[in-house]
Scaffold this motif. Sequence first.
Motif, PDB file in Angstrom:
ATOM      1  N   ASN A   1     -19.211 -22.501 -17.189  1.00  0.00           N
ATOM      2  CA  ASN A   1     -19.440 -21.506 -16.152  1.00  0.00           C
ATOM      3  C   ASN A   1     -20.676 -20.652 -16.379  1.00  0.00           C
ATOM      4  N   GLN A   2     -20.994 -20.338 -17.633  1.00  0.00           N
ATOM      5  CA  GLN A   2     -22.104 -19.425 -17.901  1.00  0.00           C
ATOM      6  C   GLN A   2     -23.203 -20.020 -18.772  1.00  0.00           C
ATOM      7  N   LYS A   3     -23.059 -21.272 -19.155  1.00  0.00           N
ATOM      8  CA  LYS A   3     -24.077 -21.941 -19.984  1.00  0.00           C
ATOM      9  C   LYS A   3     -24.348 -21.149 -21.267  1.00  0.00           C
ATOM     10  N   CYS A   4     -23.279 -20.656 -21.883  1.00  0.00           N
ATOM     11  CA  CYS A   4     -23.410 -19.854 -23.098  1.00  0.00           C
ATOM     12  C   CYS A   4     -22.809 -20.599 -24.294  1.00  0.00           C
ATOM     13  N   PHE A   5     -23.271 -20.233 -25.473  1.00  0.00           N
ATOM     14  CA  PHE A   5     -22.759 -20.802 -26.719  1.00  0.00           C
ATOM     15  C   PHE A   5     -21.660 -19.907 -27.280  1.00  0.00           C
ATOM     16  N   VAL A   6     -20.769 -20.511 -28.060  1.00  0.00           N
ATOM     17  CA  VAL A   6     -19.741 -19.723 -28.736  1.00  0.00           C
ATOM     18  C   VAL A   6     -20.057 -19.683 -30.228  1.00  0.00           C
ATOM     19  N   VAL A   7     -19.421 -18.744 -30.925  1.00  0.00           N
ATOM     20  CA  VAL A   7     -19.621 -18.610 -32.371  1.00  0.00           C
ATOM     21  C   VAL A   7     -18.257 -18.603 -33.050  1.00  0.00           C
ATOM     22  N   ARG A   8     -18.261 -18.889 -34.358  1.00  0.00           N
ATOM     23  CA  ARG A   8     -16.994 -18.901 -35.090  1.00  0.00           C
ATOM     24  C   ARG A   8     -17.126 -18.111 -36.384  1.00  0.00           C
ATOM     25  N   ASP A   9     -15.978 -17.781 -36.917  1.00  0.00           N
ATOM     26  CA  ASP A   9     -15.911 -17.110 -38.209  1.00  0.00           C
ATOM     27  C   ASP A   9     -16.014 -18.177 -39.292  1.00  0.00           C
ATOM     28  N   PRO A  10     -17.061 -18.161 -40.122  1.00  0.00           N
ATOM     29  CA  PRO A  10     -17.212 -19.219 -41.131  1.00  0.00           C
ATOM     30  C   PRO A  10     -16.081 -19.236 -42.155  1.00  0.00           C
ATOM     31  N   LYS A  11     -15.367 -18.125 -42.320  1.00  0.00           N
ATOM     32  CA  LYS A  11     -14.276 -18.060 -43.300  1.00  0.00           C
ATOM     33  C   LYS A  11     -13.036 -18.805 -42.809  1.00  0.00           C
ATOM     34  N   THR A  12     -12.764 -18.711 -41.514  1.00  0.00           N
ATOM     35  CA  THR A  12     -11.546 -19.327 -40.959  1.00  0.00           C
ATOM     36  C   THR A  12     -11.835 -20.579 -40.139  1.00  0.00           C
ATOM     37  N   GLY A  13     -13.070 -20.719 -39.684  1.00  0.00           N
ATOM     38  CA  GLY A  13     -13.420 -21.846 -38.825  1.00  0.00           C
ATOM     39  C   GLY A  13     -12.973 -21.664 -37.389  1.00  0.00           C
ATOM     40  N   LYS A  14     -12.365 -20.497 -37.087  1.00  0.00           N
ATOM     41  CA  LYS A  14     -11.881 -20.238 -35.728  1.00  0.00           C
ATOM     42  C   LYS A  14     -12.923 -19.467 -34.925  1.00  0.00           C
ATOM     43  N   LEU A  15     -12.819 -19.587 -33.598  1.00  0.00           N
ATOM     44  CA  LEU A  15     -13.776 -18.898 -32.738  1.00  0.00           C
ATOM     45  C   LEU A  15     -13.633 -17.393 -32.860  1.00  0.00           C
ATOM     46  N   ALA A  16     -14.774 -16.718 -32.727  1.00  0.00           N
ATOM     47  CA  ALA A  16     -14.795 -15.263 -32.658  1.00  0.00           C
ATOM     48  C   ALA A  16     -14.904 -14.852 -31.193  1.00  0.00           C
ATOM     49  N   ASN A  17     -14.606 -13.596 -30.909  1.00  0.00           N
ATOM     50  CA  ASN A  17     -14.666 -13.144 -29.515  1.00  0.00           C
ATOM     51  C   ASN A  17     -16.092 -12.720 -29.150  1.00  0.00           C
TER      52      ASN A  17
END
Length: 690
Positions: free
Chosen positions: A285-301
Amino acid sequence: MPDLLLELFSEEIPARMQAKAADDLRKMVTDKLVAEGLVYEGAKAFVTPRRLALTVHGIPARQPDLKQERKGPKMGAPDAAVQGFLKATGLKSLDEAKIQRDPKGDFYIALIEKPGRPAIDVIAEIIPLIIRTFPWPKQMRWGERSAKNGALTWVRPLHSIIATFGPETEEPEIVKFDVAGIEAGQTTHGHRFMAPAAIEVRRFDDYVSKLEAAKVVLDPERRKNIILEDAKELAFAQGFELVEDHVLLDEVAGLVEWPVVLMGSFDQEFLSIPGEVIRATIRNNQKCFVVRDPKTGKLANKFILTANVEASDGGKAIVAGNERVIRARLSDAKFFYETDLKTKLEDRLPKFAQIVFHEKIGTQAERIARIERLAAELAPLVGADAAKTKRAAQLAKADLLTEVVGEFPEVQGLMGKYYALAQGEDASVATAIEDHYKPQGPADRVPTDAVSVAVALADKLDILTGFWAIDEKPTGSKDPFALRRAALGVIRLVGDNGIRLPLLAAFAKADKPHDGKDLLAFFADRLKVQLRDQGARHDLVDAVFALGGQDDLLMVVRRVEALGKFLDSDDGKNLLAGTKRASNILSIEEKKDKRKFDGAPDATLYKLDEEKTLAGAIAQTKLEASAAVAKEDFGSAMTAMAKLRPAVDAFFDKVKVNDDDKSVRENRLKLLNEIREATRAVADFSKIQD
């Protein structure tokens, strides 16, 4: 030598069309130049959302002079033929022609000399034609109609054209032409918002530097690097890492001329949604990238966007606008996900009875029933639990009817896994729901869990046998139902997991009647492609397939591997040479005698020790090689073959095959046939190239 600078400046070009358009422009211009005798030194094309640009350097200043001879009529030919020749060649009379002697007579020859034209004049003819015939996948008619040229058809309205030509040491000239009333010049414009004023340019270096000053990065690769590196750095500075997405990166680089990377955020509560859904929502929808927490491997908000402007407020308003849209989109996704969780997967299955998979094959419900039945039968062959396999096959397609998959089809299978785990299904069942579509391409992961493998095989075999039953097979480059991909998927599942799967028996389990042998031949072709892509010699693939037995894919692969290693050895190379020699002699003599020299040789007719030794070696090799092949020990079979080499070498060194005694000659030819037949225990050596 002179250089050409060309720019076609327009309204925004769709990002998906840009890379091909740049390549098409380069190819079309350079092909035309070469066709006109203007051989260049180098060319490179560039593209931004608002411009296609090309630089071609090292173009000759003019075409080479053309000298050619044109053959005319015979001396004494009718006057009409002579006059036609004079008119076509521009000669005033036959006195200007030469006479050339020929076995068929004396002919008039015209020597035509055509002086080369200035390159700038040739270019002025080439470019308008290219612009008007440019192969955009989608176009719009734009510009005023005229009796001469008509309106311009282009991807978006074309505003200006730069076309300059000349050597580096001199002021370049403008290539004079116009297209739909747009005259070529040396004026362009910078960034739409930050530097919209007109820019005068001369040649490529000048053009690039002035665009940079006007907030335009011309090179798409450089824009991609800026976005990627800035995004990584921005994420790292906040303690996160970028989730890289090169397809999205290509698209975003095609949306901006001056990339500015910014970070935004969304509410923590949305992290309760599966990460893949968050990523799909923000990406699509917005052509944006997501990021993650390198410690957990889960997405950040957090998310990273690419703006096309250096905003006076540092991008706060741009970020806020994207946050509002993403919040709304994630709210929808969260609602879809939570709604889906309220209905069990099996409760969705009755709806498939009303959904047609293919009008000649039946409904989705019928297809699911076939996959379930076939997967259960395949389970013992792959070491899978039959009950879990049947359950996974039953639920594998259920998520196609969920809200999330309806919104984001790319997460089908994956969402089925999440919903299966949420309703307490076994982990193997959930994994199989996700993995049964795999592998979908050469780079895709191959499932290894036994339940997943069984369901994946059943899914692919059902689609293949189903479409074979209705005679819907791939033709040429057309494969609308991705049947080649399905066959390659089966091959990779079997090969990577070391599965012994007799294909004809598996085909026979299908509900619909079909030509199993024809489908097997299709698999053989796909396996050849697969092995060749892995570096196996195509002739070795053909040599193994020539024996038949393609029913067992794993055995074919192992044969090819063992044969390749054998032929890399000296024994293998020399035995191949001896076998080829035997086959060649046999072919010649069989053609001469119009008969086959098959059947066992008569041992009482052996005159020389080399004949007896070869016969003994063949018998021993056949015994050992056949035993090794029966145990599928193809390495040992090749070792047995190697023992033939000294006996074959000695035979050809000492024995005259075409003996004066007809019975001895026939017996020796039968012995050569025995060499050929012995090697067929492992491969058809006649198919192998030297």
